[in-house]
Design an enzyme around this catalytic site. Sequence first.
Site, mmCIF file in Angstrom:
data_model
loop_
_atom_site.group_PDB
_atom_site.id
_atom_site.type_symbol
_atom_site.label_atom_id
_atom_site.label_comp_id
_atom_site.label_asym_id
_atom_site.label_seq_id
_atom_site.Cartn_x
_atom_site.Cartn_y
_atom_site.Cartn_z
ATOM 1 N N SER A 132 20.148 -83.430 -74.028
ATOM 2 C CA SER A 132 20.523 -82.102 -73.805
ATOM 3 C C SER A 132 21.609 -81.578 -74.894
ATOM 4 O O SER A 132 22.431 -82.386 -75.234
ATOM 5 C CB SER A 132 20.958 -81.684 -72.337
ATOM 6 N N TYR A 145 26.802 -82.868 -64.946
ATOM 7 C CA TYR A 145 25.322 -82.993 -65.992
ATOM 8 C C TYR A 145 25.787 -83.441 -67.274
ATOM 9 O O TYR A 145 24.993 -84.259 -67.967
ATOM 10 C CB TYR A 145 24.822 -81.570 -65.858
HETATM 11 P P1 NAD Z 1 11.684 -79.339 -64.172
HETATM 12 O O1 NAD Z 1 12.598 -79.385 -62.968
HETATM 13 O O2 NAD Z 1 10.874 -78.242 -64.422
HETATM 14 O O3 NAD Z 1 10.915 -80.684 -64.369
HETATM 15 C C1 NAD Z 1 11.541 -81.920 -64.131
HETATM 16 C C2 NAD Z 1 10.427 -82.856 -63.369
HETATM 17 O O4 NAD Z 1 10.980 -84.015 -63.169
HETATM 18 C C3 NAD Z 1 9.959 -82.414 -62.057
HETATM 19 O O5 NAD Z 1 8.597 -82.293 -62.077
HETATM 20 C C4 NAD Z 1 10.379 -83.283 -61.119
HETATM 21 O O6 NAD Z 1 9.514 -83.553 -59.895
HETATM 22 C C5 NAD Z 1 10.789 -84.454 -61.966
HETATM 23 N N1 NAD Z 1 11.896 -85.325 -61.418
HETATM 24 C C6 NAD Z 1 13.064 -85.093 -61.034
HETATM 25 N N2 NAD Z 1 13.656 -86.192 -60.394
HETATM 26 C C7 NAD Z 1 12.662 -87.164 -60.244
HETATM 27 C C8 NAD Z 1 12.733 -88.522 -59.877
HETATM 28 N N3 NAD Z 1 13.903 -88.952 -59.156
HETATM 29 N N4 NAD Z 1 11.408 -89.263 -60.206
HETATM 30 C C9 NAD Z 1 10.670 -88.897 -60.857
HETATM 31 N N5 NAD Z 1 10.359 -87.491 -61.313
HETATM 32 C C10 NAD Z 1 11.500 -86.504 -61.063
HETATM 33 O O7 NAD Z 1 12.776 -79.345 -65.361
HETATM 34 P P2 NAD Z 1 12.506 -79.257 -67.145
HETATM 35 O O8 NAD Z 1 13.624 -78.058 -67.446
HETATM 36 O O9 NAD Z 1 11.429 -79.380 -67.615
HETATM 37 O O10 NAD Z 1 13.785 -80.422 -67.529
HETATM 38 C C11 NAD Z 1 13.210 -81.745 -67.912
HETATM 39 C C12 NAD Z 1 14.173 -82.437 -68.698
HETATM 40 O O11 NAD Z 1 14.676 -81.893 -69.746
HETATM 41 C C13 NAD Z 1 15.337 -82.850 -67.745
HETATM 42 O O12 NAD Z 1 15.858 -84.287 -68.235
HETATM 43 C C14 NAD Z 1 16.582 -81.911 -68.124
HETATM 44 O O13 NAD Z 1 17.724 -82.333 -68.056
HETATM 45 C C15 NAD Z 1 16.137 -81.714 -69.728
HETATM 46 N N6 NAD Z 1 16.766 -80.398 -70.104
HETATM 47 C C16 NAD Z 1 16.185 -79.300 -69.671
HETATM 48 C C17 NAD Z 1 16.795 -78.098 -70.191
HETATM 49 C C18 NAD Z 1 16.338 -76.686 -69.644
HETATM 50 O O14 NAD Z 1 17.182 -75.543 -70.020
HETATM 51 N N7 NAD Z 1 15.393 -76.549 -68.760
HETATM 52 C C19 NAD Z 1 17.730 -77.976 -71.190
HETATM 53 C C20 NAD Z 1 18.129 -79.420 -71.864
HETATM 54 C C21 NAD Z 1 17.432 -80.370 -71.184
#
Ligand code: NAD
Length: 252
Positions: A132, A145
Amino acid sequence: MSGLSGLRAVVTGGASGIGLATARKLAGRGASVAVLDLDPSGVPRPLLALEADVSDDPSVRAAVDEAAERLGGLDILVNNAGIGAQGTVEDNPDEQWHRVLDVNVLGMVRTTRAALPYLRRSSHAAVVNTCSIAATAGLPQRALYSASKGAVLSLTLAMAADHVREGVRVNCVNPGTADTPWVARLLDAANDPEAERAALNARQPMGRLVSAAEVAAAIVYLASPAAASVTGTALAVDGGMQGLRLRPAAHS
Ligand code: NAD
């Protein structure tokens, strides 16, 4: 970008957002893809949906073994599952610190540990971690985070060093704020969702959120044989948020 036919991939957190976009793109390029998620019930075919909790070692080992068995091996691991936390260093109780680090950092440790015996047998082995912008820029109200994603960045570099001579590449992507169900939930919870969205858009020099598909494209590149000489890198997909320092629009 080269095709991925014949390659076998696992994507954690692949039922939503960045993970689902990545799983779809990998499959669209010809890879066989297993999605590991807490709730994989909505994962579309031809993706192989496997229930797993990255905070539970036996669950991860069972799902990775099943994925490798059903796909006939593993070449690509995308460590993407993650959860958020808001607050300063004063705000989150110890249990929440343990929980977020357990999912965001140890989750990657568990999945990689389970996948490495298979990856070592591949001639196109790649691990891509979803890190991130929070790893490289100080963001307000994200102490826990950010600490978890800083650990993911360092873990990526250390894993890249440990496994380079085994033919396993390890990289990460650093998304800016991405338009996923996660961010939609944050906006829904804000006092003024429209104002919150405008503030998030304005924080990125491009003036808009990153899309899940744009992050997925970077992950797929790093996972693909096209990136055969790329290891130990962090690829920012952040609309310029980390690297650019703009003057206010009125003064540019
Ligand atoms: P999201 O919430 O849409 O999807 C995350 C998925 O991870 C969900 O399907 C959830 O069920 C699954 N998950 C959560 N905990 C889990 C566990 N213990 N075991 C198995 N699966 C699990 O989120 P997203 O925005 O697509 O984020 C995905 C990744 O991207 C994360 O690592 C997040 O930190 C990173 N990220 C997101 C953003 C953003 O702005 N959305 C920015 C930077 C980084």
